[in-house]
Design an enzyme around this catalytic site. Structure first.
Site, PDB file in Angstrom:
ATOM      1  NE  ARG A 123      10.608 -23.454  37.238  1.00 44.23           N
ATOM      2  CZ  ARG A 123       9.708 -23.471  36.270  1.00 44.23           C
ATOM      3  NH1 ARG A 123       8.484 -23.092  36.491  1.00 44.23           N
ATOM      4  NH2 ARG A 123      10.038 -23.872  35.070  1.00 44.23           N
ATOM      5  CD  GLN A 128      18.090 -20.151  35.224  1.00 40.95           C
ATOM      6  OE1 GLN A 128      19.234 -19.720  35.387  1.00 40.95           O
ATOM      7  NE2 GLN A 128      17.129 -19.415  34.734  1.00 40.95           N
ATOM      8  CG  ASP A 131      13.690 -25.681  36.080  1.00 41.57           C
ATOM      9  OD1 ASP A 131      12.812 -26.557  36.093  1.00 41.57           O
ATOM     10  OD2 ASP A 131      13.428 -24.463  36.070  1.00 41.57           O
ATOM     11  CB  SER A 134      13.042 -24.831  32.635  1.00 40.73           C
ATOM     12  OG  SER A 134      12.519 -23.938  33.569  1.00 40.73           O
ATOM     13  CE1 TYR A 229       5.711 -22.058  38.329  1.00 35.98           C
ATOM     14  CE2 TYR A 229       6.529 -21.719  40.557  1.00 35.98           C
ATOM     15  CZ  TYR A 229       6.558 -22.417  39.363  1.00 35.98           C
ATOM     16  OH  TYR A 229       7.430 -23.451  39.200  1.00 35.98           O
TER      17      TYR A 229
HETATM   18  P1  NAD Z   1       3.760 -22.099  34.141  1.00 31.93           P
HETATM   19  O1  NAD Z   1       3.929 -23.378  33.376  1.00 31.93           O
HETATM   20  O2  NAD Z   1       3.445 -22.158  35.596  1.00 31.93           O
HETATM   21  O3  NAD Z   1       2.609 -21.233  33.435  1.00 31.93           O
HETATM   22  C1  NAD Z   1       2.683 -20.883  32.055  1.00 31.93           C
HETATM   23  C2  NAD Z   1       2.288 -19.448  31.882  1.00 31.93           C
HETATM   24  O4  NAD Z   1       0.853 -19.341  32.018  1.00 31.93           O
HETATM   25  C3  NAD Z   1       2.863 -18.468  32.892  1.00 31.93           C
HETATM   26  O5  NAD Z   1       3.619 -17.503  32.207  1.00 31.93           O
HETATM   27  C4  NAD Z   1       1.629 -17.867  33.575  1.00 31.93           C
HETATM   28  O6  NAD Z   1       1.803 -16.505  33.889  1.00 31.93           O
HETATM   29  C5  NAD Z   1       0.585 -18.057  32.495  1.00 31.93           C
HETATM   30  N1  NAD Z   1      -0.831 -17.944  32.933  1.00 31.93           N
HETATM   31  C6  NAD Z   1      -1.430 -18.369  34.069  1.00 31.93           C
HETATM   32  N2  NAD Z   1      -2.748 -18.070  34.058  1.00 31.93           N
HETATM   33  C7  NAD Z   1      -2.997 -17.455  32.875  1.00 31.93           C
HETATM   34  C8  NAD Z   1      -4.159 -16.930  32.251  1.00 31.93           C
HETATM   35  N3  NAD Z   1      -5.350 -16.938  32.852  1.00 31.93           N
HETATM   36  N4  NAD Z   1      -4.041 -16.380  31.026  1.00 31.93           N
HETATM   37  C9  NAD Z   1      -2.836 -16.331  30.387  1.00 31.93           C
HETATM   38  N5  NAD Z   1      -1.703 -16.826  30.920  1.00 31.93           N
HETATM   39  C10 NAD Z   1      -1.786 -17.370  32.150  1.00 31.93           C
HETATM   40  O7  NAD Z   1       5.017 -21.158  33.896  1.00 31.93           O
HETATM   41  P2  NAD Z   1       6.544 -21.560  33.852  1.00 31.93           P
HETATM   42  O8  NAD Z   1       6.960 -21.775  32.462  1.00 31.93           O
HETATM   43  O9  NAD Z   1       6.766 -22.675  34.824  1.00 31.93           O
HETATM   44  O10 NAD Z   1       7.209 -20.240  34.371  1.00 31.93           O
HETATM   45  C11 NAD Z   1       6.720 -19.639  35.579  1.00 31.93           C
HETATM   46  C12 NAD Z   1       7.674 -18.590  36.054  1.00 31.93           C
HETATM   47  O11 NAD Z   1       8.877 -19.162  36.538  1.00 31.93           O
HETATM   48  C13 NAD Z   1       8.107 -17.582  34.997  1.00 31.93           C
HETATM   49  O12 NAD Z   1       8.175 -16.322  35.618  1.00 31.93           O
HETATM   50  C14 NAD Z   1       9.471 -18.026  34.623  1.00 31.93           C
HETATM   51  O13 NAD Z   1      10.253 -16.987  34.097  1.00 31.93           O
HETATM   52  C15 NAD Z   1       9.959 -18.501  35.956  1.00 31.93           C
HETATM   53  N6  NAD Z   1      11.063 -19.456  35.829  1.00 31.93           N
HETATM   54  C16 NAD Z   1      12.180 -19.244  36.566  1.00 31.93           C
HETATM   55  C17 NAD Z   1      13.220 -20.149  36.475  1.00 31.93           C
HETATM   56  C18 NAD Z   1      14.456 -19.963  37.264  1.00 31.93           C
HETATM   57  O14 NAD Z   1      14.753 -18.899  37.712  1.00 31.93           O
HETATM   58  N7  NAD Z   1      15.210 -21.016  37.492  1.00 31.93           N
HETATM   59  C19 NAD Z   1      13.128 -21.237  35.649  1.00 31.93           C
HETATM   60  C20 NAD Z   1      11.966 -21.421  34.922  1.00 31.93           C
HETATM   61  C21 NAD Z   1      10.917 -20.517  35.028  1.00 31.93           C
END
Ligand code: NAD
Length: 379
Positions: A123, A128, A131, A134, A229
């Site tokens: 990621r 992006q 991805d 996402s 994460y």
């Molecule tokens: P995910 O699907 O892994 O998790 C969803 C959310 O659940 C996360 O925000 C996590 O912090 C939260 N979570 C975990 N345990 C929890 C709890 N006990 N209570 C409440 N919330 C809880 O997340 P995602 O959508 O895959 O995104 C993960 C990270 O990756 C984020 O920081 C996002 O900004 C980043 N991201 C980066 C890129 C990129 O740079 N290309 C693309 C997508 C996402």
């Protein structure tokens, strides 16, 4: 280079891996694109649309299509009995769920397939545009809100009418990654009052920028991994979180949970006591139901009533808006292929030194080549 695109066989899957606009892009790159007849029908694309895009539409047997392909594109993992139909060296690109599909990975290895697992694409900013996690989570978050509004029996926006003032619905989003952010934005657009919580403190600003309220719960040290994460909470922290969230759940009409932990089962964050504190008829949507569930008692593909609360565990939410989800998935695939396309030779260049390929390639030339797969599976 012949790129074949297969119809999905998973029951209820309406998304398709390639839409005509991306077929057109691949043809313009110099690929020969072959699609199985009827590929796009569930997303309102006809065979003719693919022909117009320059693809060849084939209605012969799937084995014929697979045998002649240099690259195969799918959405979901390949059916086991179709792996040996591909020739050695064929590049297979799809979701693979490799950590739960060790047998399938072994079949791919033995068949000499170069299997790319799209969910393993790093990621990074560069990746992006490819991805799929996402793009599909985005549609999933939107869908959860639409489902919530459908089952609630109360409209979302405030309305001032001669019949009186209607208060806005209250939506509480737990887990503010990609899906959660889209859920917040969608619920706001529909006029709901939105609150949200995540264990990663960096999220607070993002929640506020969408006009929602961040529910503050002091859990002590939480943080995130270098990839962004969430880190798993301790039992004590989880108990604190539940305590803090009970009130926010109780005042919500719709709760949407999206909490995930990379490579581990989803955290269980809503228990029966918290459900019992909600008004009967309220709706809880457990978006993590397929990876273990955030909500005690939620069941895959079911709506269960727990203490009068409707707990929805429908799987594959993006498939409910298949046309848009497919457009995004297809675009991710097109960007992936274009990124590694050798314009002179008009072939996909599986560059083993590239960080994206290093992350996403699981099997190649009869070997398991993913370091992350090896390290997690050998633990
Ligand atoms: P995910 O699907 O892994 O998790 C969803 C959310 O659940 C996360 O925000 C996590 O912090 C939260 N979570 C975990 N345990 C929890 C709890 N006990 N209570 C409440 N919330 C809880 O997340 P995602 O959508 O895959 O995104 C993960 C990270 O990756 C984020 O920081 C996002 O900004 C980043 N991201 C980066 C890129 C990129 O740079 N290309 C693309 C997508 C996402």
């Amino acid at each position: 280079m012949r790129i074949a695109v297969m119809k999905e066989t998973h029951p209820g899957e309406r998304r398709v891996p390639l839409i005509p606009a991306t077929a057109d892009k691949l043809v313009k790159l110099g690929a020969e694109v072959v699609v199985e007849s009827g590929l796009g029908l569930s997303c309102r694309f006809t065979d003719e649309d693919y022909v117009k895009a320059g693809a060849m539409v084939v209605s012969s047997s799937r084995s014929d299509i697979l045998q002649s392909a240099d690259m195969v594109l799918r959405l979901r993992k390949p059916p086991a009995d179709e792996i040996e139909l591909m020739h050695k060296g064929c590049v297979h690109v799809s979701y693979l769920d490799p950590f739960n599909e060790a047998e399938l990975v072994e079949l791919l290895r033995r068949a000499g397939i170069s299997a790319v697992s799209l969910e393993m694409i790093p990621r990074t900013t560069l990746a992006q545009k490819m991805d799929v996690l996402s793009s599909q989570a985005n549609i999933g978050g939107y869908t959860a809100v639409i489902l919530g509004s459908e089952y609630l029996g109360k409209i979302f926006p405030m309305m001032t009418t001669p019949a009186g003032t209607i208060k806005p619905a209250r939506v509480f989003v737990i887990g503010v990654g990609v899906a959660g952010l889209q859920a917040i934005a969608t619920a706001k657009r529909l006029g709901a009052m939105v609150e949200a919580f995540d264990t990663r403190p960096v999220v607070e600003e993002q929640v506020k920028s969408l006009g929602a309220k961040f529910v503050k719960i002091d859990l002590g040290e939480t943080g995130q991994t270098k990839d962004g994460y969430a880190k798993a909470l301790t039992q004590e922290q989880l108990a604190l979180q539940k305590e803090g969230m009970t009130k926010a759940c109780a005042r919500a009409d719709v709760v949407i949970t999206t909490a995930q932990l990379f490579g581990r089962p989803a955290p269980r964050i809503i228990d029966r006591k918290m459900l019992a504190a909600m008004r009967p008829g309220s709706v809880v949507i457990d978006m993590a139901v397929e990876s273990g569930g955030n909500v005690e008692g939620s069941e895959v593909d079911k709506l269960v009533e727990i203490d009068g609360v409707q707990v929805i565990g429908f799987s594959n939410l993006p498939s409910r808006f298949a046309e848009t989800a497919s457009q995004m998935y297809s675009s991710n695939l097109g960007n992936f292929i274009e990124h590694f396309w050798d314009k002179k030779a008009k072939v996909f260049n599986l560059n083993r030194n590239d960080e994206i390929i290093k992350g996403a390639l699981i099997t190649h030339d009869g070997e398991i080549v993913s370091e992350m797969y090896k390290s997690i599976m050998n633990k």
